[in-house]
Design an enzyme around this catalytic site. Structure first.
Site, mmCIF file in Angstrom:
data_model
loop_
_atom_site.group_PDB
_atom_site.id
_atom_site.type_symbol
_atom_site.label_atom_id
_atom_site.label_comp_id
_atom_site.label_asym_id
_atom_site.label_seq_id
_atom_site.Cartn_x
_atom_site.Cartn_y
_atom_site.Cartn_z
ATOM 1 N N THR A 166 34.063 -16.137 86.727
ATOM 2 C CA THR A 166 35.526 -15.972 86.440
ATOM 3 C C THR A 166 35.943 -14.607 86.914
ATOM 4 O OG1 THR A 166 35.443 -17.440 84.731
ATOM 5 C CG2 THR A 166 37.113 -15.980 84.732
ATOM 6 N N GLY A 183 38.148 -24.676 80.090
ATOM 7 C CA GLY A 183 37.675 -23.472 79.338
ATOM 8 C C GLY A 183 38.441 -22.583 78.583
ATOM 9 N N ASP A 184 38.210 -21.455 78.400
ATOM 10 C CA ASP A 184 39.126 -20.372 77.867
ATOM 11 C C ASP A 184 40.088 -19.679 78.617
ATOM 12 O OD1 ASP A 184 36.744 -19.200 79.171
ATOM 13 O OD2 ASP A 184 37.376 -17.479 78.385
ATOM 14 N N ARG A 195 36.809 -30.904 81.831
ATOM 15 C CA ARG A 195 36.697 -29.950 80.913
ATOM 16 C C ARG A 195 37.518 -28.727 81.188
ATOM 17 N NH1 ARG A 195 34.901 -24.422 81.626
ATOM 18 N NH2 ARG A 195 33.646 -23.915 79.652
ATOM 19 N N GLY A 203 32.980 -20.499 77.977
ATOM 20 C CA GLY A 203 34.476 -20.493 77.567
ATOM 21 C C GLY A 203 34.753 -21.114 76.174
ATOM 22 N N THR A 244 35.579 -13.262 80.219
ATOM 23 C CA THR A 244 34.684 -13.989 81.252
ATOM 24 C C THR A 244 33.478 -14.374 80.491
ATOM 25 O OG1 THR A 244 33.070 -13.651 83.290
ATOM 26 C CG2 THR A 244 33.940 -11.700 82.282
ATOM 27 N N GLY A 245 33.026 -15.464 80.383
ATOM 28 C CA GLY A 245 32.064 -15.979 79.671
ATOM 29 C C GLY A 245 31.772 -17.630 79.589
HETATM 30 N N1 GLY Z 1 34.980 -18.609 80.970
HETATM 31 C C1 GLY Z 1 35.300 -19.667 82.191
HETATM 32 C C2 GLY Z 1 35.025 -20.955 81.643
HETATM 33 O O1 GLY Z 1 34.213 -21.153 80.640
HETATM 34 O O2 GLY Z 1 35.522 -21.761 82.229
#
Ligand code: GLY
Length: 321
Positions: free
Chosen positions: A189, A219-220, A217, A243, A240-241
């Site tokens: 990310t 994410g965050d 799906r 999510g 970043t990680g």
């Molecule tokens: N941090 C990016 C995701 O999990 O989509």
């Protein structure tokens, strides 16, 4: 007695240094994960460093000329989205169906306006679409085909899904499918936080999500408060990680809240929140700037592509721990 007074004077001098206002500042990340020197060729290391430098300088120049933190964040992220090196825009990871689906968000710390998009397949620069949602719609969050129609109606560049797909990401997907795994501990990310000369903070984040993801799906990254948050009274954060863990810990807002309600420094607040992520089994990192211009770049993985630049002359680009 004398020693205690000296200690008090020292603490107050140190804390006033920490809170010395920086005129403007910018920080960027290109993802965190199992990024080690041993696993990186010299050519790739050089390519990452050069792209991070190009990105941070783009945003910095906007701030230096008196431009807004929002313009700096959007322009910086576009450089990373247009590069194949990062998991955002061109070079995004592939879903189980071998397509790219992207998420992005942006927030204005001056008025708490925010914009986000998720699951888009054809918008060349998702961060610009997120900004348009914030500034030119009545909404905060648009998804899928609707977000794409909106972006098109506002004149953003639309491309085929093939534009985003690279051989490198195709290989990663085939590997992930062979191992039947989602999490390869590489979270590419991209994100940026900027503080402009007027004291306005903006944050933005953009991603292709996770390799081999299914079922649309999300994410965050497009979730305001998890992947992105900005508030002029506290700080701006981009995550970043992994999510799912960043959503469950409401990472970006959790850091801001600790500054707002507990008066903690941005470094300590970030460490506390990343420890919570780790304790649940998640990993990743964040970059942030507080209202004084203090910058944090913290992560609980082996590495995080990152860079910072401040009006006081500080400049740093790093990859490994
Ligand atoms: N941090 C990016 C995701 O999990 O989509």
């Amino acid at each position: 007695m004398f020693k205690s007074i000296l200690l008090l004077i020292l603490i107050s001098v140190l804390s006033s240094c920490n809170n010395k206002k920086i005129d403007f500042a910018i920080v960027v990340h290109g993802g965190a994960g199992t990024i080690t020197k041993a696993s990186m060729s010299n050519e790739m290391e050089l390519a990452y460093n050069q792209k991070l430098e190009e990105a941070i300088n783009t945003g910095y120049k906007i701030l230096e000329k008196g431009g807004t933190s929002l313009d700096a964040v959007e322009s910086t992220i576009k450089i990373l989205e247009n590069s194949e090196l990062f998991n955002a825009g061109k070079g995004s990871v592939l879903s189980n169906e071998e397509i790219v689906e992207m998420d992005a968000s942006i927030m204005n710390g001056n008025n708490l306006n925010a914009g986000a998009i998720s699951g888009v397949r054809t918008i060349k620069n998702p961060i610009s679409a997120a900004r348009l949602v914030m500034e030119k719609s009545d909404h905060v969050f648009l998804s899928g085909i609707g977000a794409e129609s909106f972006a098109k109606s506002k004149g953003l560049e639309i491309v085929n899904n093939e534009y985003f797909i690279t051989q490198r990401r195709l290989n990663s997907l085939l590997n992930a499918k062979k191992r039947d795994t989602l999490n390869d501990n590489k979270f590419g990310t991209v994100g940026c936080v900027a503080l402009d000369k007027l004291g306005n903070i903006a944050s933005g984040t953009s991603t292709g999500g996770m390799t081999n993801k299914k079922w649309n799906r999300i994410g965050d990254v497009p979730i305001i408060g998890a992947g992105t948050y900005a508030n002029n009274n506290t700080c701006g954060i981009s995550s970043t990680g992994w999510g799912e863990f960043f959503i469950r810990n409401v990472v970006a807002y959790d850091i801001s809240s600790q500054i707002e309600y507990k008066n903690l420094s941005i470094d300590i607040a970030a460490k506390n929140t990343l420890n919570k992520v780790k304790n649940l089994g998640g990993s990743g990192g964040i970059v942030g700037i507080d209202k004084y211009g203090n910058i944090v770049m913290d992560f609980n993985t082996d590495g995080m592509y990152r860079a910072l630049k401040k009006s006081d002359g500080s400049f740093d680009i790093k990859i490994y721990r």
